[in-house]
Design a protein around this motif. Sequence first.
Motif, PDB file in Angstrom:
ATOM      1  N   VAL B  25       4.872  13.487 -35.231  1.00 33.03           N
ATOM      2  CA  VAL B  25       5.616  14.736 -35.352  1.00 33.03           C
ATOM      3  C   VAL B  25       7.097  14.523 -35.103  1.00 33.03           C
ATOM      4  O   VAL B  25       7.951  15.155 -35.711  1.00 33.03           O
ATOM      5  CB  VAL B  25       5.037  15.775 -34.380  1.00 33.03           C
ATOM      6  CG1 VAL B  25       5.931  16.982 -34.298  1.00 33.03           C
ATOM      7  CG2 VAL B  25       3.653  16.157 -34.827  1.00 33.03           C
ATOM      8  N   PRO B  29       8.115  14.630 -39.889  1.00 31.88           N
ATOM      9  CA  PRO B  29       8.702  15.856 -40.446  1.00 31.88           C
ATOM     10  C   PRO B  29      10.231  15.820 -40.515  1.00 31.88           C
ATOM     11  O   PRO B  29      10.802  16.185 -41.547  1.00 31.88           O
ATOM     12  CB  PRO B  29       8.203  16.960 -39.507  1.00 31.88           C
ATOM     13  CG  PRO B  29       7.008  16.389 -38.846  1.00 31.88           C
ATOM     14  CD  PRO B  29       7.251  14.923 -38.755  1.00 31.88           C
ATOM     15  N   GLN B  33      12.160  15.967 -44.069  1.00 33.59           N
ATOM     16  CA  GLN B  33      13.108  17.056 -44.314  1.00 33.59           C
ATOM     17  C   GLN B  33      14.466  16.507 -44.665  1.00 33.59           C
ATOM     18  O   GLN B  33      15.135  16.990 -45.568  1.00 33.59           O
ATOM     19  CB  GLN B  33      13.233  17.923 -43.068  1.00 33.59           C
ATOM     20  CG  GLN B  33      12.048  18.793 -42.848  1.00 33.59           C
ATOM     21  CD  GLN B  33      12.453  20.044 -42.095  1.00 33.59           C
ATOM     22  OE1 GLN B  33      13.481  20.631 -42.338  1.00 33.59           O
ATOM     23  NE2 GLN B  33      11.645  20.440 -41.141  1.00 33.59           N
ATOM     24  N   LEU B 187      13.399  23.027 -34.801  1.00 32.36           N
ATOM     25  CA  LEU B 187      11.996  22.792 -35.127  1.00 32.36           C
ATOM     26  C   LEU B 187      11.319  21.926 -34.067  1.00 32.36           C
ATOM     27  O   LEU B 187      10.269  22.281 -33.526  1.00 32.36           O
ATOM     28  CB  LEU B 187      11.940  22.104 -36.490  1.00 32.36           C
ATOM     29  CG  LEU B 187      10.566  21.820 -37.080  1.00 32.36           C
ATOM     30  CD1 LEU B 187      10.072  23.058 -37.778  1.00 32.36           C
ATOM     31  CD2 LEU B 187      10.627  20.672 -38.062  1.00 32.36           C
ATOM     32  N   ILE B 191       8.533  23.291 -31.309  1.00 29.00           N
ATOM     33  CA  ILE B 191       7.137  22.890 -31.459  1.00 29.00           C
ATOM     34  C   ILE B 191       6.671  22.086 -30.245  1.00 29.00           C
ATOM     35  O   ILE B 191       5.577  22.311 -29.715  1.00 29.00           O
ATOM     36  CB  ILE B 191       6.950  22.118 -32.771  1.00 29.00           C
ATOM     37  CG1 ILE B 191       7.013  23.137 -33.907  1.00 29.00           C
ATOM     38  CG2 ILE B 191       5.614  21.395 -32.802  1.00 29.00           C
ATOM     39  CD1 ILE B 191       6.721  22.601 -35.242  1.00 29.00           C
ATOM     40  N   LEU B 192       7.514  21.168 -29.786  1.00 37.32           N
ATOM     41  CA  LEU B 192       7.110  20.362 -28.633  1.00 37.32           C
ATOM     42  C   LEU B 192       6.841  21.234 -27.409  1.00 37.32           C
ATOM     43  O   LEU B 192       5.844  21.076 -26.725  1.00 37.32           O
ATOM     44  CB  LEU B 192       8.188  19.333 -28.296  1.00 37.32           C
ATOM     45  CG  LEU B 192       8.230  18.084 -29.168  1.00 37.32           C
ATOM     46  CD1 LEU B 192       9.321  17.153 -28.676  1.00 37.32           C
ATOM     47  CD2 LEU B 192       6.886  17.370 -29.146  1.00 37.32           C
ATOM     48  N   LEU B 195       3.875  23.840 -27.577  1.00 38.61           N
ATOM     49  CA  LEU B 195       2.565  23.214 -27.454  1.00 38.61           C
ATOM     50  C   LEU B 195       2.305  22.659 -26.065  1.00 38.61           C
ATOM     51  O   LEU B 195       1.158  22.507 -25.652  1.00 38.61           O
ATOM     52  CB  LEU B 195       2.468  22.069 -28.451  1.00 38.61           C
ATOM     53  CG  LEU B 195       1.996  22.545 -29.790  1.00 38.61           C
ATOM     54  CD1 LEU B 195       2.157  21.452 -30.805  1.00 38.61           C
ATOM     55  CD2 LEU B 195       0.541  22.956 -29.686  1.00 38.61           C
ATOM     56  N   ILE B 286       0.768  27.233 -31.981  1.00 38.14           N
ATOM     57  CA  ILE B 286       1.319  26.678 -33.222  1.00 38.14           C
ATOM     58  C   ILE B 286       1.722  27.800 -34.168  1.00 38.14           C
ATOM     59  O   ILE B 286       2.824  27.827 -34.714  1.00 38.14           O
ATOM     60  CB  ILE B 286       0.275  25.769 -33.915  1.00 38.14           C
ATOM     61  CG1 ILE B 286       0.025  24.519 -33.067  1.00 38.14           C
ATOM     62  CG2 ILE B 286       0.743  25.376 -35.299  1.00 38.14           C
ATOM     63  CD1 ILE B 286      -1.186  23.715 -33.505  1.00 38.14           C
ATOM     64  N   PHE B 290       5.448  29.076 -35.385  1.00 38.63           N
ATOM     65  CA  PHE B 290       5.713  29.161 -36.802  1.00 38.63           C
ATOM     66  C   PHE B 290       6.260  30.534 -37.193  1.00 38.63           C
ATOM     67  O   PHE B 290       7.213  30.669 -37.947  1.00 38.63           O
ATOM     68  CB  PHE B 290       4.410  28.894 -37.538  1.00 38.63           C
ATOM     69  CG  PHE B 290       4.609  28.677 -38.979  1.00 38.63           C
ATOM     70  CD1 PHE B 290       5.123  27.484 -39.435  1.00 38.63           C
ATOM     71  CD2 PHE B 290       4.305  29.663 -39.884  1.00 38.63           C
ATOM     72  CE1 PHE B 290       5.342  27.291 -40.768  1.00 38.63           C
ATOM     73  CE2 PHE B 290       4.517  29.476 -41.217  1.00 38.63           C
ATOM     74  CZ  PHE B 290       5.035  28.284 -41.660  1.00 38.63           C
ATOM     75  N   LEU B 291       5.632  31.552 -36.595  1.00 36.91           N
ATOM     76  CA  LEU B 291       6.020  32.930 -36.862  1.00 36.91           C
ATOM     77  C   LEU B 291       7.475  33.164 -36.466  1.00 36.91           C
ATOM     78  O   LEU B 291       8.173  33.992 -37.041  1.00 36.91           O
ATOM     79  CB  LEU B 291       5.112  33.849 -36.053  1.00 36.91           C
ATOM     80  CG  LEU B 291       4.764  35.204 -36.628  1.00 36.91           C
ATOM     81  CD1 LEU B 291       4.102  35.053 -37.964  1.00 36.91           C
ATOM     82  CD2 LEU B 291       3.839  35.942 -35.675  1.00 36.91           C
ATOM     83  N   VAL B 294      10.111  30.759 -39.058  1.00 41.69           N
ATOM     84  CA  VAL B 294      10.420  31.151 -40.429  1.00 41.69           C
ATOM     85  C   VAL B 294      11.592  32.135 -40.489  1.00 41.69           C
ATOM     86  O   VAL B 294      12.589  31.869 -41.160  1.00 41.69           O
ATOM     87  CB  VAL B 294       9.166  31.691 -41.143  1.00 41.69           C
ATOM     88  CG1 VAL B 294       9.528  32.274 -42.484  1.00 41.69           C
ATOM     89  CG2 VAL B 294       8.158  30.580 -41.316  1.00 41.69           C
ATOM     90  N   PRO B 295      11.514  33.258 -39.752  1.00 50.14           N
ATOM     91  CA  PRO B 295      12.695  34.131 -39.801  1.00 50.14           C
ATOM     92  C   PRO B 295      13.937  33.496 -39.178  1.00 50.14           C
ATOM     93  O   PRO B 295      15.040  33.712 -39.669  1.00 50.14           O
ATOM     94  CB  PRO B 295      12.269  35.374 -39.011  1.00 50.14           C
ATOM     95  CG  PRO B 295      10.983  35.079 -38.389  1.00 50.14           C
ATOM     96  CD  PRO B 295      10.418  33.850 -38.988  1.00 50.14           C
TER      97      PRO B 295
END
Lengths: 388, 369
Positions: B25, B29, B33, B187, B191-192, B195, B286, B290-291, B294-295
């Motif tokens: 990860v 990614p 990207q 990102l 995420i790190l 989680l 997760i 993500f939710l 995105v915005p």
Amino acid sequence: MSGKVDRSGLEAAMRPAARLKRIGALIGKESKQIMRDPSSILIALVLPLILLFIFGYGVSLDARQTRIGLVIESPSAVTEELAASFDGSRYFSVQRASDRRTFETALVEGRVRGIVVIPAAFTEDVSAGRQPQVQLLLDGGEPNTASLVDGYVRGVLAGWAQQRAVAAGAAAEPAISVAPRYWFNAELESRNFLVPGSVAIVMTLVGTLLTSLVIAREWERGTMEAIMATPVTAGELLIGKVVPYFVLALLSMTLCVVLAVFQFGVPLRGSLIALYILSATFLIPALGQGLLISAATKNQFLASQVALVSAFLPAFLLSGFIFEIGSMPWPIRLLTHIVPARYLIPGLQSVFLSGDVWPLFLTNMAAMLVIGAVFFLLAARNSRKRLQ
Amino acid sequence: MWLRLKALIIKELLAVLRDPRSRFVLIMPPLMQLLIFTYAATLEVKNVDLMVLNRDGGYWSGELVRRLEGAPTFRSIRFTRDPEALHRAIDEQQVIAAIGIDAGFSREISAGRPASVQLILDGRRSNASQIVGNYVSQVVSTLGGETPAGEQAAALTPALVERNWFNPNLDYQWFIVPSLIAEIGMLIALILTSLAVARERELGTFDQLMVSPLSAREILLGKLIPPLLLGLAQMTFFVVAAVFFFKVPLRGALLPLYGSGLFFLASVVGLGLFISSLCKTQQQAILGAFLLLVPATTLSGFATPIDNMPGWLQPLTYLNPLRYFLVVAKGVFLRDLPLSEIVLQTAPLALIALVTLSAAAWLFRRRME
């Protein structure tokens, strides 16, 4: 003796009715799991709302009222006329000054995106019949905005010159005029193609991200092995896993379409049947990819990341949704051919904006089916192999 | 306290770095990207296919076609005599634009009368077709300036002398690579952290942490500092790649970039911890992250300028940490942004970090009791 019993048991287990019953049971179990977990509902129903909201309102490629600085080094009636042309443009919000240094810091700090300088010699050049000069300093730090502003400034200058030519007795029309007509989207609303495109993103999320996550959890917790120890075959298991998400994705799609049409006023000129056929076809590679990811990673965290990189981002970037595929360098253009969303986006945009274009749909559907078949085969192989 | 904290931080870092999945990860990614974004995310329009229906056989229409063929934007020009074929080519997206030239086009121009060409564009791809429309108009108006009727207006049109500051050739990569430093930093950090707690809770190791002599504050710091360090490492990798691989000029100083970056990462880690203390399972964490992502990415000025958003939506972007750090990252690279401006953008980040971290701490304590 015992071998015989086994075989008759096996035969009973292979009968179509028993198969259907097992698949039905699996679907029922999976559906209950979806309903009970708030995060699935969040992804399937709330995220589409957020995405549509963002693409309906937030993301706009149409630059309007860009802030620019207008520097008139020595004002006169002629420069006033040109300045009025800038003021009148709907693309600009103009501030004026007599020295370009007034705006230089603003350009560094991004408070204006360009400085138009009408030099001191401008009026003299115009009255002497020489071609005058205008300088334009652009914020290259925002290349998109810079090229847009450049085009708009050229438009203003040409319009002003045309006015002067008419005043001097020339024909009112330009020598060769272009009459652009934008088919299917005459008002050029970027919303009209962003909202249909976001339907593909939503289905990718449900079909690939959510599916891979949920099934990876079963692998992670060992419940997948538990199911596999039952008479259920790998094929039945895959179908049982996939059908509830297929239905869920179509539900989210329906929600998006209702919002697109009734909330955002995007026209729906094609048929609903075409829309559902296209979407259902797209879900085959999308779900296949989700299954493959979960079977290959067997871990939720990893599955989510792989789904993000291999499905969500490509659906966004490599599908022609926002960025033109034709403009990309060839290795990336080649890569876009294995992105399922690439084949759905033109169909979606057509169903919404132009109507049913079956030749276009059928070729794209064929491509999606091929990719889907490959994903499913790989997923089935991966699930079996790991068990042995 | 410091000894215990240090042990916890080392444990957290090892947990991430030893786990092949977390390593994946951290590396894949961002790398994907970086490569895909920088090369694919361009709003330029190239390799355009065009169709021409020319009913005029004269000089001027021939000249127009020759110029379009010579323009670098257009890859191929197909000719047709059949309006039906033209219709189909647009419908099936074989071409994005079609030009119709009427009979008598050259005759009108030679006589000094105004003439016109029709341009049909595929509005389904309204952005690209708008740009193509501009290209065609430019070619046509240049040609128009050479016709008997157009020479006068052309002589009056001011010559435009342009200079692009910060990025003379409008190289898109100079814009996208610094933006990615901010976007991917968000990102990874989000995420790190989101989680970190959820995974421990799901695996039951969180209870072990709680019965250890560590206080709630120490656990929180232990969860906060490792992602910050990893985020900074990631940022360094991207800065190096930007300067040495993509050759983006680094005009400002690195210290303010890192200073501002630290507050940015802290605000994002605060958000991540907040999400993970709210969630019960990894899956929820997760999806929650993500939710939020995105915005946060789409409404940050990353892909499209905030100025283009409707007025009522713009104030909402003030809550988004990415908005501020994007300005700093792009500014330090290309503009040598003055320190005062960097401070101005960093102050809201500090405030967001304070709020999200306190909220996370509060939620954390409440969950522990």
